[in-house]
Structures are given as C-alpha cells and as structure tokens.
Write an enzyme that holds these catalytic residues in place. Structure first.
Site, PDB file in Angstrom:
ATOM      1  N   ASP A  60      18.265 -13.461   5.494  1.00  0.00           N
ATOM      2  CA  ASP A  60      17.229 -13.693   6.491  1.00  0.00           C
ATOM      3  C   ASP A  60      15.974 -14.211   5.785  1.00  0.00           C
ATOM      4  O   ASP A  60      15.449 -13.556   4.895  1.00  0.00           O
ATOM      5  CB  ASP A  60      16.940 -12.367   7.192  1.00  0.00           C
ATOM      6  N   THR A  93      13.654 -18.388  10.815  1.00  0.00           N
ATOM      7  CA  THR A  93      12.649 -18.177   9.769  1.00  0.00           C
ATOM      8  C   THR A  93      12.971 -18.960   8.503  1.00  0.00           C
ATOM      9  O   THR A  93      12.073 -19.299   7.749  1.00  0.00           O
ATOM     10  CB  THR A  93      12.530 -16.692   9.411  1.00  0.00           C
ATOM     11  N   THR A  94      14.251 -19.239   8.285  1.00  0.00           N
ATOM     12  CA  THR A  94      14.612 -20.048   7.126  1.00  0.00           C
ATOM     13  C   THR A  94      14.313 -21.512   7.422  1.00  0.00           C
ATOM     14  O   THR A  94      13.702 -22.206   6.608  1.00  0.00           O
ATOM     15  CB  THR A  94      16.113 -19.890   6.822  1.00  0.00           C
ATOM     16  N   ASP A 392      17.747 -10.175  14.977  1.00  0.00           N
ATOM     17  CA  ASP A 392      17.734 -11.621  15.213  1.00  0.00           C
ATOM     18  C   ASP A 392      18.436 -11.933  16.529  1.00  0.00           C
ATOM     19  O   ASP A 392      17.928 -12.673  17.366  1.00  0.00           O
ATOM     20  CB  ASP A 392      18.471 -12.362  14.084  1.00  0.00           C
TER      21      ASP A 392
HETATM   22  N1  LIG Z   1      28.650 -23.216  13.030  1.00  0.00           N
HETATM   23  C1  LIG Z   1      27.585 -23.898  12.675  1.00  0.00           C
HETATM   24  N2  LIG Z   1      27.713 -25.148  12.202  1.00  0.00           N
HETATM   25  C2  LIG Z   1      26.642 -25.845  11.832  1.00  0.00           C
HETATM   26  N3  LIG Z   1      25.392 -25.389  11.867  1.00  0.00           N
HETATM   27  C3  LIG Z   1      25.195 -24.171  12.324  1.00  0.00           C
HETATM   28  C4  LIG Z   1      26.267 -23.354  12.749  1.00  0.00           C
HETATM   29  N4  LIG Z   1      25.749 -22.167  13.152  1.00  0.00           N
HETATM   30  C5  LIG Z   1      24.410 -22.263  12.981  1.00  0.00           C
HETATM   31  N5  LIG Z   1      24.067 -23.461  12.501  1.00  0.00           N
HETATM   32  C6  LIG Z   1      22.723 -23.947  12.175  1.00  0.00           C
HETATM   33  O1  LIG Z   1      22.203 -23.160  11.125  1.00  0.00           O
HETATM   34  C7  LIG Z   1      20.795 -23.066  11.260  1.00  0.00           C
HETATM   35  C8  LIG Z   1      20.345 -21.637  11.267  1.00  0.00           C
HETATM   36  O2  LIG Z   1      20.640 -21.049  10.039  1.00  0.00           O
HETATM   37  P1  LIG Z   1      20.158 -19.579   9.689  1.00  0.00           P
HETATM   38  O3  LIG Z   1      20.418 -18.666  10.820  1.00  0.00           O
HETATM   39  O4  LIG Z   1      20.765 -19.273   8.371  1.00  0.00           O
HETATM   40  O5  LIG Z   1      18.632 -19.736   9.461  1.00  0.00           O
HETATM   41  P2  LIG Z   1      17.442 -19.519  10.461  1.00  0.00           P
HETATM   42  O6  LIG Z   1      17.925 -19.234  11.828  1.00  0.00           O
HETATM   43  O7  LIG Z   1      16.559 -20.688  10.287  1.00  0.00           O
HETATM   44  O8  LIG Z   1      16.673 -18.314   9.835  1.00  0.00           O
HETATM   45  P3  LIG Z   1      16.993 -16.749   9.957  1.00  0.00           P
HETATM   46  O9  LIG Z   1      17.198 -16.361   8.544  1.00  0.00           O
HETATM   47  O10 LIG Z   1      15.775 -16.176  10.556  1.00  0.00           O
HETATM   48  O11 LIG Z   1      18.196 -16.602  10.812  1.00  0.00           O
HETATM   49  C9  LIG Z   1      20.426 -23.722  12.557  1.00  0.00           C
HETATM   50  O12 LIG Z   1      19.917 -25.000  12.306  1.00  0.00           O
HETATM   51  C10 LIG Z   1      21.764 -23.801  13.294  1.00  0.00           C
HETATM   52  O13 LIG Z   1      21.792 -24.890  14.158  1.00  0.00           O
HETATM   53 MG   LIG Z   2      19.328 -17.662  12.337  1.00  0.00          MG
END
Ligand SMILES: Nc1ncnc2c1ncn2[C@@H]1O[C@H](COP(=O)(O)OP(=O)(O)OP(=O)(O)O)[C@@H](O)[C@H]1O
Ligand SMILES: [Mg+2]
Length: 558
Positions: A60, A93-94, A392
């Site tokens: 996260d 958040t990433t 989340d």
């Molecule tokens: N199956 C998938 N294939 C491709 N991209 C995906 C898939 N699932 C999620 N994503 C993408 O990954 C990203 C989110 O990644 P992640 O959840 O690691 O980080 P975040 O949501 O930015 O931060 P947090 O750490 O707060 O969750 C988004 O851009 C989402 O569209």
């Molecule tokens: Mg996420």
C-alpha cells in the site's frame, strides 16, 4: 566597500532558482521510484522496519511512505500527497505518487531550456481541465444494488493486493460491512462512517476463511464477575458512561474522624450510595450493563445477584458502536435512565473464547447499522496487511455508493486522456503546447509501470495501445483497452472487468497535477532548522497514528 548583509541564520541551507527546481524534481522522482514496483496486480511488497522495531509488510503506497524517514522538503510534501489521497478516497495512493513524480520529471527538459515555470504551470492547469472533461465523458454508471458488478469493482481494487489470492472473501467482507453501516438520511443522501462504526478486530490464529462481518458488535471483554451469565438471548442492554463505584472527590480530600462510630458511618454511606445506584439500575431490568468506567466489587455483587451481566471499561467508540447496533442510548446517570434508553435490538449476547482471549459478542441485531469485522489470519503482520487491504476495499465501496460512476482501469483511462490531450495540443498556440503534450506523456507512466511490473515489453505494447486509442478517438469514441496486468498483454478492460471508481481516478489526476504545479513554482528552498528534535518522516507518522487510533482519549482497558 560595504560588508555583505547576513539575513539568514548561518546554519540555514539555501538553494535558489534552477537548482532548487532540479533538486525538487530529483527528490520527487526518488520517492516515486521507491514505490514504483508496488503498482498493479503483479506488484511487489515492501518490508519496512518501523521506528518501534516492528515490521510492516505491505504494498500500500501510503503505508510504505509514511514509514520512511525522509529529509528533503519536496519528498516530504510528496509523501503528504499519498496521505491525503488515502484520507480522501482510500485507494490510488501508489498511483498518485508515481503520476506526480512523472509530471515533474517531464518538466525538467523545459526548465533546462529556460522555459519559465509559469508557462509550464499554465499548460498543466489547462491540461487538468481537459483531462477531467475526458474523464467525465468516458465514465459509466454502476448499479450499486447489483452485487455482481459491485463485486467486480472491489475485486479489481483488491486484485492488486496481498489478499487477492483468497478470492472473493475479503471483497464480500468489504461490501457487507459498508452496506451494513450505510444509513439513508431523510433528505435522500447517505451517511457512511466506516471509521467510527465498522471496526476491524484482528485475532491472530485460525484461518482467513473464518473471518466474518458480524451482524452486531464484538468487544475484547469478559463479564466482570464469574457468577454473571455469559449467554443471554434477546438481552435488554443499558449503556452508561459513569463509574459504578463510590464517587471520589475530584481533588484531594481529608476526612478527620473523632469516633470509631464515625468511620462506620462513612463506610455505611458509601455502601448506601452503591445500593441506591444498583437499585436505580435494577429498576430498569436490564440483562446487560456496559460502562466506560470502573465497577466496584460491591456493585458487581448486587448486580450479579439481580442476574445482570456487567462489562466495564469499554472504549467510548465501542460504546457508541453498541448504541448504534442495539438501539440503546448512552446514559450518564443510572437514576435518570428511562425505558426508552434500553437497547433491545440485539438477538444474542455471548462471551466466547477465541484462542486465548475472551470476547463478548452482541449478535443477531436487527438492522444494526454498526458492525465489527472479525479478521482471523496466520500472524499479526499478515493481519495488519489484510486490514489495510480491507480498508482500501471498504473505501472503494463507500466511494461508489456516494458516486456510482466508474472508469476502466489497467491504464486505459490514462491512455484515453493522453490520446485526447495530444490531439488537443495541436490547437494550442505558442510555447504552452509542449508542456501540455508532456502531460500526455506523463500519464503513460501508469500503463508503462503496469507492463514493467509484470515483465512485458513496454515499447511494443505502448505503441499498439496508443494506436488503438488514437483510432477510437478518430471515430469519436473512447476505447477501454488497457494492460492486462497479470499476463502483460493488451486487453479490453470491459472484458477483464477491471474498473475503478471515478472519484479515485479524478482525485489521483487532480492531486498529481496540482502537486506538480506547486513544486514547479518553488524557486527557493530555505531549510533553517533550529536543530532540536527534527525527526524525519517516521516519527511524526507514528505520532499521527496514535492520534488516529481512537479519539476520545480512551486508552484504558480493564
Ligand atoms: N487486473 C489488472 N490488470 C491491469 N491493471 C490493473 C488490474 N487490477 C488493477 N489494475 C490497475 O492497477 C492500478 C492500481 O494499483 P494498486 O492498487 O497497486 O495501487 P493504487 O491503487 O494506486 O494504490 P494503493 O496502494 O493505495 O492501492 C490501477 O491503475 C488499476 O487500474
Ligand atoms: Mg489500489
């Protein structure tokens, strides 16, 4: 010749002009690089030793950054971004850090060519408006009452997390918990207070499959007296926030007794006070009394004799949760409590032993509107990560209940915005068109990182993705093609069912661009620390956490 005038303290460090901007950009890039690998479904985890000596294992973004001790002011402000994102929408958040790092990185060449930051900032602000317009155009509405589409959304949020290997379990927990605490306000709006009314209790041991959302509340408490009942069906519950002991004076008091009989009189008075207190409680015929303060032995005796079970030293927040789940009102004085203050909506009270500890369950509540989520798992660290993932997911559900619009994930949205920005940049005159186009380039960092993280070929895939989106734009539509983050190939996000809430995406883009604008306008960094107690990011974060825990100052436990 006049002597130089010293304005700043001699210890102060100062950077000005281009140098300040470059160092800000470098710092922002460094922060983004730290968490670049934790984006997407094939992300890595980070293991961080926190200042207390414990370990944090997570992917996260916010949880990683708040543990890191940074010194550079720009890096600090970047970390603040992910915290804001976490508080505001809970997810993304990433992404927000990676995106704003990239927004700054693409501005570097313009600064090198001596373009004034005002032009860059102007173009960025303009691109933000256009991006939000595209986002508005490409979003779709999700039916909040349709469990399947809700599941698909939460699944794609959790798909990037550690818990993804447990399938739909955590997604179900999140949806159940949020729907349980949702209240329809009379004015048609909704109220969802996850922080206060949906509490996560982590009990190490057991299996994750044993986790559940209770239709009521659970506390880490046992009844105060062994003679009290530990299982009551349809209990009447009285909630108090006063001590059930003899009242002690606020300040120090001295009693001077001249006769032995006086001493007895004092004791008798105390006993009488407690007897009256108990009579006032017994008059209401409750089955359970919960108080936030202490309970004297004598009170326990009277109440146990009357068949009343007592829980003491509850947290204020727990008491509030019970009140909402059972329909009780918290009273301050037992003799002023009325029949209407008694909570009757609970179906079963039971004290159960899990692992080595006793927990009081108040279950089977009718329309509870507050709940406890019981999490079981292998160890404390794993449970902490599961809790973060669950939060989340709950935030995503909350966002979607408030605003049921969704946009495709997997970099599809970013790509669509980038394509439309490039098309628009052709109509911009003057020097601003270049930074405007650079924003489009920066947005591609999300699909590119997703590809990199699962070992795909970024150049090939991005080129064909760009072509797909450009074709769609020519035909006046937006396409939902993006990156399949598991296989590292192009995929249609509506087939893959990877969706993200509109709120999260728009917040991410807004924050990233605005933060980049702020940092670009800085031309002077003065660090005049006074030297004492200047910890880095780690220490304040820990203090922050302590303050976040539970307000109302209720760390006591019994
Ligand atoms: N199956 C998938 N294939 C491709 N991209 C995906 C898939 N699932 C999620 N994503 C993408 O990954 C990203 C989110 O990644 P992640 O959840 O690691 O980080 P975040 O949501 O930015 O931060 P947090 O750490 O707060 O969750 C988004 O851009 C989402 O569209
Ligand atoms: Mg996420």
């Amino acid at each position: 010749m006049s002597a130089p005038v010293l304005i700043l303290n001699q210890n102060a460090k100062r950077e000005t002009g281009r140098k300040a901007q470059s160092s800000n950009i470098a710092a922002a890039k460094a922060v983004a690089d730290v968490i670049r690998t934790t984006l997407g479904p094939r992300s890595m985890l980070k293991m961080i030793l926190d200042p207390m000596g414990g370990i944090v294992m997570t992917n996260d973004g916010n949880a990683i950054l708040r543990e890191i001790d940074v010194a550079h002011p720009a890096a600090k402000s970047m970390i603040e971004l992910s915290r804001t994102q976490d508080e505001e929408v809970g997810d993304g958040t990433t992404s927000v850090i990676i995106l704003s790092g990239e927004m700054l990185a693409v501005a570097q060449p313009f600064l090198d060519r001596s373009m004034h930051p005002r032009h860059i900032v102007g173009a960025y602000v303009r691109s933000l408006d256009s991006s939000l317009a595209v986002l508005d155009k490409m979003c779709q509405k999700l039916d909040v009452n349709d469990r399947d589409s809700m599941m698909a959304l939460v699944r794609s949020c959790l798909g990037t997390k550690f818990v993804s290997r447990f399938g739909d379990l955590v997604a179900n927990l999140a949806i159940d918990a949020v729907l349980r605490v949702t209240i329809d306000r009379p004015d048609g709006g909704k109220e969802i207070d996850i922080k206060r009314y949906a509490r996560v209790e982590k009990v190490p041991g057991g299996m994750l499959e044993e986790s559940l959302v209770l239709d009521g509340v659970m506390l880490n408490k046992d009844v105060v007296h062994p003679g009290m009942r530990r299982r009551i069906e349809n209990p009447r519950i009285l909630l108090l926030d006063c001590p059930l002991e003899y009242k002690k004076a606020e300040s120090q008091t001295n009693l001077e007794l001249s006769k032995e009989a006086d001493f007895e009189a004092v004791l008798r008075q105390e006993e009488e006070y407690i007897k009256n207190l108990c009579d006032a409680i017994i008059r209401l015929k409750p089955d359970i009394v919960c108080t936030e303060k202490g309970v004297a032995d004598l009170t326990q005796h009277y109440l146990a004799k009357a068949g009343i079970s007592v829980l003491r030293r509850l947290r204020k927040t727990d008491n509030n949760r019970i009140a909402r789940a059972t329909g009780a009102t918290i009273c301050n004085q037992p003799d002023e409590a009325k029949e209407s203050d008694i909570g009757t909506r609970c179906g079963l009270f039971e004290v159960r032993k899990i692992a080595d500890e006793y927990f009081a369950f108040m279950e089977k509540c009718r329309e509870p509107k507050a709940c406890t989520i019981l999490l079981r798992g292998a160890s404390k660290d794993v449970l902490n990560e599961i809790e973060r993932n669950l939060l989340d997911a709950m935030n995503v559900v909350r966002n979607i209940v408030f605003d049921p619009r969704i946009v495709p994930g997997g970099g599809a949205t970013e790509m669509a915005i980038a394509t439309s920005l490039i098309a628009e940049s052709k109509s911009i005159e003057g020097v601003e068109q270049f930074p405007f186009r650079a924003v489009a380039q920066a947005l591609e960092v999300i699909p590119r990182t997703l590809i990199e993280n699962c070992g795909g070929n970024p150049i090939k895939l991005l080129t064909s993705l760009r072509a797909k989106h450009a074709d769609a734009l020519k035909q006046g539509t937006t396409c939902t093609w993006g990156i399949d983050g598991n296989k590292g190939e192009l995929a249609d996000m509506s087939d893959l069912k990877v969706w993200e809430p509109f709120m999260v995406k728009s917040q991410t883009i807004k924050t990233a661009i605005e933060a980049a604008c702020m940092l670009l306008r800085i031309d002077d960094i003065v660090s005049g620390m006074s030297g004492k107690g200047q910890g880095g990011g780690g220490a304040p974060a820990a203090a922050q956490d302590a303050a976040d825990e539970d307000t109302f100052g209720d760390a006591r436990d019994g």
